[in-house]
Design a protein around this motif. Sequence first.
Motif, PDB file in Angstrom:
ATOM      1  N   LYS A   1     -45.850  19.575  -3.378  1.00 32.39           N
ATOM      2  CA  LYS A   1     -47.090  18.924  -3.846  1.00 32.39           C
ATOM      3  C   LYS A   1     -48.096  19.967  -4.315  1.00 32.39           C
ATOM      4  O   LYS A   1     -48.758  19.791  -5.349  1.00 32.39           O
ATOM      5  CB  LYS A   1     -47.680  18.067  -2.733  1.00 32.39           C
ATOM      6  CG  LYS A   1     -46.917  16.777  -2.488  1.00 32.39           C
ATOM      7  CD  LYS A   1     -47.703  15.810  -1.625  1.00 32.39           C
ATOM      8  CE  LYS A   1     -46.975  14.468  -1.510  1.00 32.39           C
ATOM      9  NZ  LYS A   1     -47.764  13.452  -0.813  1.00 32.39           N
ATOM     10  N   PHE A   2     -48.233  21.044  -3.557  1.00 35.66           N
ATOM     11  CA  PHE A   2     -49.160  22.103  -3.965  1.00 35.66           C
ATOM     12  C   PHE A   2     -48.700  22.766  -5.259  1.00 35.66           C
ATOM     13  O   PHE A   2     -49.516  23.051  -6.146  1.00 35.66           O
ATOM     14  CB  PHE A   2     -49.299  23.143  -2.855  1.00 35.66           C
ATOM     15  CG  PHE A   2     -50.229  22.733  -1.746  1.00 35.66           C
ATOM     16  CD1 PHE A   2     -51.576  22.507  -2.005  1.00 35.66           C
ATOM     17  CD2 PHE A   2     -49.763  22.568  -0.451  1.00 35.66           C
ATOM     18  CE1 PHE A   2     -52.443  22.131  -0.991  1.00 35.66           C
ATOM     19  CE2 PHE A   2     -50.631  22.194   0.571  1.00 35.66           C
ATOM     20  CZ  PHE A   2     -51.976  21.972   0.306  1.00 35.66           C
TER      21      PHE A   2
ATOM     22  N   ALA B   1     -58.705  24.001   4.182  1.00 38.66           N
ATOM     23  CA  ALA B   1     -57.333  23.739   3.730  1.00 38.66           C
ATOM     24  C   ALA B   1     -56.367  24.781   4.289  1.00 38.66           C
ATOM     25  O   ALA B   1     -55.269  24.452   4.761  1.00 38.66           O
ATOM     26  CB  ALA B   1     -57.280  23.731   2.204  1.00 38.66           C
ATOM     27  N   LYS B   2     -56.763  26.054   4.244  1.00 44.17           N
ATOM     28  CA  LYS B   2     -55.894  27.123   4.743  1.00 44.17           C
ATOM     29  C   LYS B   2     -55.678  27.018   6.257  1.00 44.17           C
ATOM     30  O   LYS B   2     -54.558  27.190   6.750  1.00 44.17           O
ATOM     31  CB  LYS B   2     -56.497  28.483   4.394  1.00 44.17           C
ATOM     32  CG  LYS B   2     -56.440  28.824   2.909  1.00 44.17           C
ATOM     33  CD  LYS B   2     -57.012  30.199   2.636  1.00 44.17           C
ATOM     34  CE  LYS B   2     -56.904  30.545   1.156  1.00 44.17           C
ATOM     35  NZ  LYS B   2     -57.462  31.885   0.858  1.00 44.17           N
ATOM     36  N   CYS B   3     -56.768  26.738   6.995  1.00 46.15           N
ATOM     37  CA  CYS B   3     -56.639  26.663   8.456  1.00 46.15           C
ATOM     38  C   CYS B   3     -55.865  25.421   8.886  1.00 46.15           C
ATOM     39  O   CYS B   3     -55.107  25.461   9.862  1.00 46.15           O
ATOM     40  CB  CYS B   3     -58.025  26.681   9.101  1.00 46.15           C
ATOM     41  SG  CYS B   3     -58.803  28.306   9.005  1.00 46.15           S
ATOM     42  N   ALA B   4     -56.056  24.310   8.174  1.00 44.15           N
ATOM     43  CA  ALA B   4     -55.289  23.102   8.491  1.00 44.15           C
ATOM     44  C   ALA B   4     -53.799  23.387   8.340  1.00 44.15           C
ATOM     45  O   ALA B   4     -52.983  22.968   9.166  1.00 44.15           O
ATOM     46  CB  ALA B   4     -55.710  21.954   7.582  1.00 44.15           C
TER      47      ALA B   4
ATOM     48  N   VAL C   1     -53.283  28.687  -0.591  1.00 41.89           N
ATOM     49  CA  VAL C   1     -52.522  27.860   0.347  1.00 41.89           C
ATOM     50  C   VAL C   1     -51.023  28.141   0.203  1.00 41.89           C
ATOM     51  O   VAL C   1     -50.298  28.274   1.201  1.00 41.89           O
ATOM     52  CB  VAL C   1     -52.815  26.368   0.120  1.00 41.89           C
ATOM     53  CG1 VAL C   1     -51.889  25.494   0.961  1.00 41.89           C
ATOM     54  CG2 VAL C   1     -54.268  26.051   0.471  1.00 41.89           C
ATOM     55  N   LEU C   2     -50.556  28.253  -1.032  1.00 39.90           N
ATOM     56  CA  LEU C   2     -49.131  28.520  -1.256  1.00 39.90           C
ATOM     57  C   LEU C   2     -48.719  29.878  -0.691  1.00 39.90           C
ATOM     58  O   LEU C   2     -47.603  30.023  -0.170  1.00 39.90           O
ATOM     59  CB  LEU C   2     -48.826  28.451  -2.752  1.00 39.90           C
ATOM     60  CG  LEU C   2     -48.740  27.042  -3.342  1.00 39.90           C
ATOM     61  CD1 LEU C   2     -48.741  27.097  -4.862  1.00 39.90           C
ATOM     62  CD2 LEU C   2     -47.493  26.319  -2.838  1.00 39.90           C
ATOM     63  N   THR C   3     -49.596  30.844  -0.798  1.00 41.70           N
ATOM     64  CA  THR C   3     -49.299  32.157  -0.212  1.00 41.70           C
ATOM     65  C   THR C   3     -49.081  32.029   1.291  1.00 41.70           C
ATOM     66  O   THR C   3     -48.157  32.626   1.856  1.00 41.70           O
ATOM     67  CB  THR C   3     -50.446  33.141  -0.496  1.00 41.70           C
ATOM     68  OG1 THR C   3     -50.603  33.292  -1.915  1.00 41.70           O
ATOM     69  CG2 THR C   3     -50.160  34.512   0.116  1.00 41.70           C
TER      70      THR C   3
END
Length: 537
Positions: A176-177, A91-94, A127-129
């Motif tokens: 969304k996140f 998820a982070k890399c995407a 992910v938000l970070t």
Amino acid sequence: MALASYSTSESDDNILLAAVNQINLGGPAAIQDTSQSFTIATINLRAGQKSMVMSDFGAAYSYFNHGISFLQEGHWQEHYDLSLRLFELAAKCALAIGDLASSMLHSEQVMKEARSFEDALNVIIGVLTNLGIDLQESRSTEACVQETITLLTTRTDEDLLNTRQMTEPTMIITLKFLAKLELGMTQTKPRSVPFVTQQIIELSLAKGMSPMSPIGFVYFGSLISKRRDISSGYRYVKLALSLLDKVGRECAGEVICIATQVKIFVEPIQAALEHHNDGYAASMVAGDVFNAVLNTLLKNSCMYVAGVKLQTILEEYEIMMRLAKENNHSIFLVHIKQLQRDILRLIGSDEEVTIPEEEKLIASNNSVLKTFCFRNAYISFMFRSYDDAKEHVSKFYDCRENAWANLMVAHIYPALHTGLISFWVARKSRDAQCWFARGNESKLTFKRWAESCQWTFENKWYLLEAEESFCHNDYEVAKSFYKQAVSSAKLHKFVHEEALAYELAAYFHLELGEMEQSMEYFLAAHERYHEWGAFGK
């Protein structure tokens, strides 16, 4: 699969990556021994992490995706930590390579399969970070809420409903996140909820309304309602419902769910049942099983407070438990089984309710612990077990501060019955002042709620007033309040609370030696309890 065994022991990064690349060329179809899949997925995890260190996020994402592809059916159960790490980093890399849709899909998979809210929330926060969102929890929650109030002060409902639409893809995915965080944090990290809510509202006003914007407004309404401004909270939850018609109904199930929980503090609680049915339907249309289950759970809780016949509630609980089991929602399952256990006792059944997950969740989830303590205090009170009621309500007070950020039906009966127990203990305990203060806190809470919704809360407030007057030996005032509690419960269709008011009035008159009046009230209580279906009383 000699390469797999070799690469696990090889520390040279180039050799590791070369070996993994060769393995991945064959893909999962090349594996003859499925026991090797775990090893290959683990090697891909290592390769992806090495690539992240070198800031090659495209290659890292490819390795994580390959690792996921090698996982076998049931991997979330058998290899949970590996699965969680692969999906989290994918998820982070995407996100890092601009593939927002894939980042969202991997995150949603974690939200669905995570064994705890904490695991799921940590992935979303990470992910938000990366998206540049700082929740800034160094401030107090009160300061955060006040900042949001100030931000909205100059805007009318019409202004907010006519705010332009959000068009920037990165902002839409960010919302969304953020929206994914709200519900989970409500239980597990209640202090964080105002900060997430503020971010949703600020971004919606600055960048335009997105399909997730109603989530921010409905949680804000719930937050300030719990902070005693129910009128303003009611305004914002209605605004959130109206926003659904402007931005789409993608999050309608959750918005209706949270909005309904605020509405019951303004409108008759019996009306909430149909609202939650609407929330369930909207959730299922959107494929949002989690909020479909939550709408069902809260509808069942509203049914209990509304005085629906106990047998009808039991039948609804069976439907709810099947839905929770099918979707692996263990926390909801435990909550509903705790209620089922009490109802079976009230109707006089000897049926045992086993809750295998309860002990583990009590140790790890404050919301489940709080509910467990309250349910035990409640049933002890209902069957007049003084020592048990005192013990369990004391434990409830120890853990109540850290649970739930929003105003919900789950607050009503704990506030009522802990207040009633506290006045009971105050009459018998040497530590009367402490218990009296707790009872008085509950009384003032219901007085405030009754000002907002006379229908649902007036009779409960009167009953607490009666018990407080009993504590003060102000017997004539107590008699008046007991009568008002009975009349109000009858007028507003709360037969179970009419029964409770008669019962407590009967004990009051028994204490005064007024045997004839006491017997009359006990018989009236018995009749109303049986009308409710509580044949065990």
